[in-house]
Design a protein around this motif. Structure first.
Motif, PDB file in Angstrom:
ATOM      1  N   PRO A  50       0.833  -1.214   0.000  1.00 28.46           N
ATOM      2  CA  PRO A  50       0.000   0.000   0.000  1.00 28.46           C
ATOM      3  C   PRO A  50       0.861   1.255   0.000  1.00 28.46           C
ATOM      4  CG  PRO A  50      -0.867  -1.596   1.566  1.00 28.46           C
ATOM      5  CD  PRO A  50       0.443  -2.132   1.083  1.00 28.46           C
ATOM      6  N   SER A  51       0.548   2.175  -0.881  1.00 25.12           N
ATOM      7  CA  SER A  51       1.374   3.368  -1.079  1.00 25.12           C
ATOM      8  C   SER A  51       1.324   4.293   0.122  1.00 25.12           C
ATOM      9  CB  SER A  51       0.899   4.107  -2.326  1.00 25.12           C
ATOM     10  OG  SER A  51       1.557   5.358  -2.448  1.00 25.12           O
ATOM     11  N   PHE A  52       2.430   5.003   0.333  1.00 18.86           N
ATOM     12  CA  PHE A  52       2.450   6.048   1.350  1.00 18.86           C
ATOM     13  C   PHE A  52       1.513   7.197   0.981  1.00 18.86           C
ATOM     14  CE2 PHE A  52       7.071   4.844   2.581  1.00 18.86           C
ATOM     15  CZ  PHE A  52       6.591   3.785   3.338  1.00 18.86           C
ATOM     16  N   ASP A  53       1.117   7.283  -0.295  1.00 18.81           N
ATOM     17  CA  ASP A  53       0.181   8.326  -0.710  1.00 18.81           C
ATOM     18  C   ASP A  53      -1.246   8.040  -0.234  1.00 18.81           C
ATOM     19  OD1 ASP A  53       2.144   9.779  -2.020  1.00 18.81           O
ATOM     20  OD2 ASP A  53       1.885   8.682  -3.896  1.00 18.81           O
ATOM     21  N   ASP A  54      -1.508   6.772   0.146  1.00 22.27           N
ATOM     22  CA  ASP A  54      -2.833   6.429   0.659  1.00 22.27           C
ATOM     23  C   ASP A  54      -2.937   6.838   2.125  1.00 22.27           C
ATOM     24  OD1 ASP A  54      -3.338   5.268  -1.796  1.00 22.27           O
ATOM     25  OD2 ASP A  54      -2.734   3.264  -1.133  1.00 22.27           O
ATOM     26  N   PRO A  55      -4.063   7.383   2.541  1.00 21.63           N
ATOM     27  CA  PRO A  55      -4.211   7.742   3.962  1.00 21.63           C
ATOM     28  C   PRO A  55      -4.182   6.491   4.832  1.00 21.63           C
ATOM     29  CG  PRO A  55      -6.303   7.952   2.804  1.00 21.63           C
ATOM     30  CD  PRO A  55      -5.267   7.704   1.757  1.00 21.63           C
ATOM     31  N   PRO A  56      -3.600   6.578   6.014  1.00 19.08           N
ATOM     32  CA  PRO A  56      -3.518   5.397   6.877  1.00 19.08           C
ATOM     33  C   PRO A  56      -4.885   5.017   7.429  1.00 19.08           C
ATOM     34  CG  PRO A  56      -2.730   7.331   8.046  1.00 19.08           C
ATOM     35  CD  PRO A  56      -2.969   7.768   6.624  1.00 19.08           C
ATOM     36  N   SER A  79      13.181  13.551  11.520  1.00 20.23           N
ATOM     37  CA  SER A  79      13.173  13.463  10.059  1.00 20.23           C
ATOM     38  C   SER A  79      13.051  12.004   9.666  1.00 20.23           C
ATOM     39  CB  SER A  79      14.461  14.068   9.468  1.00 20.23           C
ATOM     40  OG  SER A  79      15.590  13.307   9.872  1.00 20.23           O
ATOM     41  N   ILE A  80      12.531  11.741   8.485  1.00 14.68           N
ATOM     42  CA  ILE A  80      12.363  10.379   7.988  1.00 14.68           C
ATOM     43  C   ILE A  80      12.557  10.390   6.482  1.00 14.68           C
ATOM     44  CG2 ILE A  80       9.857  10.682   7.829  1.00 14.68           C
ATOM     45  CD1 ILE A  80       9.597   7.677   8.380  1.00 14.68           C
ATOM     46  N   ASN A  81      13.248   9.379   5.999  1.00 15.25           N
ATOM     47  CA  ASN A  81      13.469   9.241   4.562  1.00 15.25           C
ATOM     48  C   ASN A  81      12.487   8.200   4.038  1.00 15.25           C
ATOM     49  OD1 ASN A  81      14.401   8.601   1.961  1.00 15.25           O
ATOM     50  ND2 ASN A  81      16.526   9.090   2.511  1.00 15.25           N
ATOM     51  N   LEU A  82      11.378   8.665   3.491  1.00 19.59           N
ATOM     52  CA  LEU A  82      10.342   7.750   3.045  1.00 19.59           C
ATOM     53  C   LEU A  82      10.773   6.921   1.840  1.00 19.59           C
ATOM     54  CD1 LEU A  82       7.141   9.943   3.500  1.00 19.59           C
ATOM     55  CD2 LEU A  82       7.894   8.036   4.916  1.00 19.59           C
ATOM     56  N   THR A  87      11.994   1.411   0.062  1.00 21.97           N
ATOM     57  CA  THR A  87      12.920   0.434  -0.523  1.00 21.97           C
ATOM     58  C   THR A  87      13.129  -0.747   0.417  1.00 21.97           C
ATOM     59  OG1 THR A  87      14.068   2.163  -1.773  1.00 21.97           O
ATOM     60  CG2 THR A  87      15.253   0.091  -1.400  1.00 21.97           C
ATOM     61  N   GLN A  88      13.331  -0.456   1.721  1.00 15.86           N
ATOM     62  CA  GLN A  88      13.544  -1.527   2.691  1.00 15.86           C
ATOM     63  C   GLN A  88      12.294  -2.392   2.844  1.00 15.86           C
ATOM     64  OE1 GLN A  88      16.468  -2.286   4.045  1.00 15.86           O
ATOM     65  NE2 GLN A  88      17.353  -0.606   2.867  1.00 15.86           N
ATOM     66  N   LEU A  89      11.128  -1.773   2.851  1.00 17.23           N
ATOM     67  CA  LEU A  89       9.894  -2.547   2.950  1.00 17.23           C
ATOM     68  C   LEU A  89       9.711  -3.439   1.720  1.00 17.23           C
ATOM     69  CD1 LEU A  89       7.420   0.099   4.415  1.00 17.23           C
ATOM     70  CD2 LEU A  89       8.239  -1.961   5.546  1.00 17.23           C
ATOM     71  N   HIS A 187       2.391   1.079   7.686  1.00 18.21           N
ATOM     72  CA  HIS A 187       1.391   1.990   8.250  1.00 18.21           C
ATOM     73  C   HIS A 187       2.061   3.236   8.835  1.00 18.21           C
ATOM     74  CE1 HIS A 187      -1.392   3.450  11.433  1.00 18.21           C
ATOM     75  NE2 HIS A 187      -2.324   3.162  10.524  1.00 18.21           N
ATOM     76  N   SER A 188       3.222   3.032   9.482  1.00 17.57           N
ATOM     77  CA  SER A 188       3.953   4.183  10.024  1.00 17.57           C
ATOM     78  C   SER A 188       4.362   5.142   8.914  1.00 17.57           C
ATOM     79  CB  SER A 188       5.191   3.700  10.783  1.00 17.57           C
ATOM     80  OG  SER A 188       4.833   2.900  11.887  1.00 17.57           O
ATOM     81  N   GLY A 189       4.808   4.581   7.772  1.00 19.99           N
ATOM     82  CA  GLY A 189       5.153   5.433   6.634  1.00 19.99           C
ATOM     83  C   GLY A 189       3.954   6.230   6.140  1.00 19.99           C
ATOM     84  N   GLN A 190       2.788   5.581   6.105  1.00 19.12           N
ATOM     85  CA  GLN A 190       1.582   6.298   5.681  1.00 19.12           C
ATOM     86  C   GLN A 190       1.223   7.408   6.671  1.00 19.12           C
ATOM     87  OE1 GLN A 190      -1.093   2.884   5.353  1.00 19.12           O
ATOM     88  NE2 GLN A 190      -1.107   3.113   3.127  1.00 19.12           N
TER      89      GLN A 190
END
Length: 211
Positions: A50-56, A79-82, A87-89, A187-190
């Motif tokens: 599921p894309s980070f562009d989708d709301p959690p 800070s976070i590098n999405l 890539t890791q996910l 989910h955290s990324g979202q």
């Protein structure tokens, strides 16, 4: 029947009596081990993360888990590098997909063959008895009879099958936990992405000049 062949690799072979002994007919086989629930999970893996562009979506909290700590009113800088996170996910999903495929292949093989794998249904031809005076076999029929190993194999399978099923359950449980971790990390990324989309600067100060 010929004598068994002694194997140099087996120091403790199982001995099977071909002649029925008195009282053996009424002997009760040992009960199967009580391992509780031995159902193994049927696993699937996301084809696409599921894309980070989708709301959690809301994640239900386990009844036995501790309530979340109260959030501080002061937000610390972070800070976070999405891109790196995605890539890791993706790498974890790829590895998990391979592991689940192997698990499902093993699970299907075990469940499909557990009734026969140890020789529980082994049969042998009934050739009757050999008459040395005439050089002929007597008393044989066209139907196969249970082999001398069948009863022993059934007793062994009654002990071993639950153990194999429990092992499958443990493997499947570990893979389920890995999947839950990947889902929570995604989910955290979202959540981070949603927070970024909804973040805004505070209103500017008034035009009052002091000093």
């Amino acid at each position: 029947m010929t004598d068994p062949i002694t194997s140099e690799y087996d120091d403790d072979p199982i001995e099977v009596d071909t002649e029925a002994k008195e009282g053996d007919e009424n002997a009760e086989p040992p009960p199967p081990p009580d391992l509780g629930n031995t159902d193994s999970p049927d696993l699937t893996v996301w084809e696409t993360r599921p894309s980070f562009d989708d709301p959690p979506k809301d994640i239900g909290q386990d009844a036995g888990s501790e309530p979340p700590e109260e959030a501080s009113s002061v937000a610390e800088a972070f800070s976070i590098n999405l891109d790196s996170m995605a890539t890791q996910l993706g790498a974890m999903l790829s590895t998990s997909r391979d592991l689940v495929t192997r698990y499902e292949t093993l699970r299907s093989s075990v469940l499909a063959n557990q009734d026969t794998i140890f020789g529980q249904q082994s049969m042998e031809e009934d050739n009757g008895s050999f008459d040395f005076s005439t050089g002929m076999y007597w008393g044989g029929d066209d139907e196969d009879d249970p082999s001398v190993w069948q009863e022993t194999a059934q007793q062994f399978a009654a002990q071993m099958n639950p153990v194999q099923q429990k092992a499958l359950q443990h493997i499947g449980g570990v893979l389920e936990r890995v999947g839950e971790y990947i889902a929570l990390a995604n989910h955290s990324g979202q959540v981070y992405a949603e927070a970024d989309r909804n973040s805004m600067f505070p209103p500017p100060p008034g035009n009052t000049v002091t000093g």
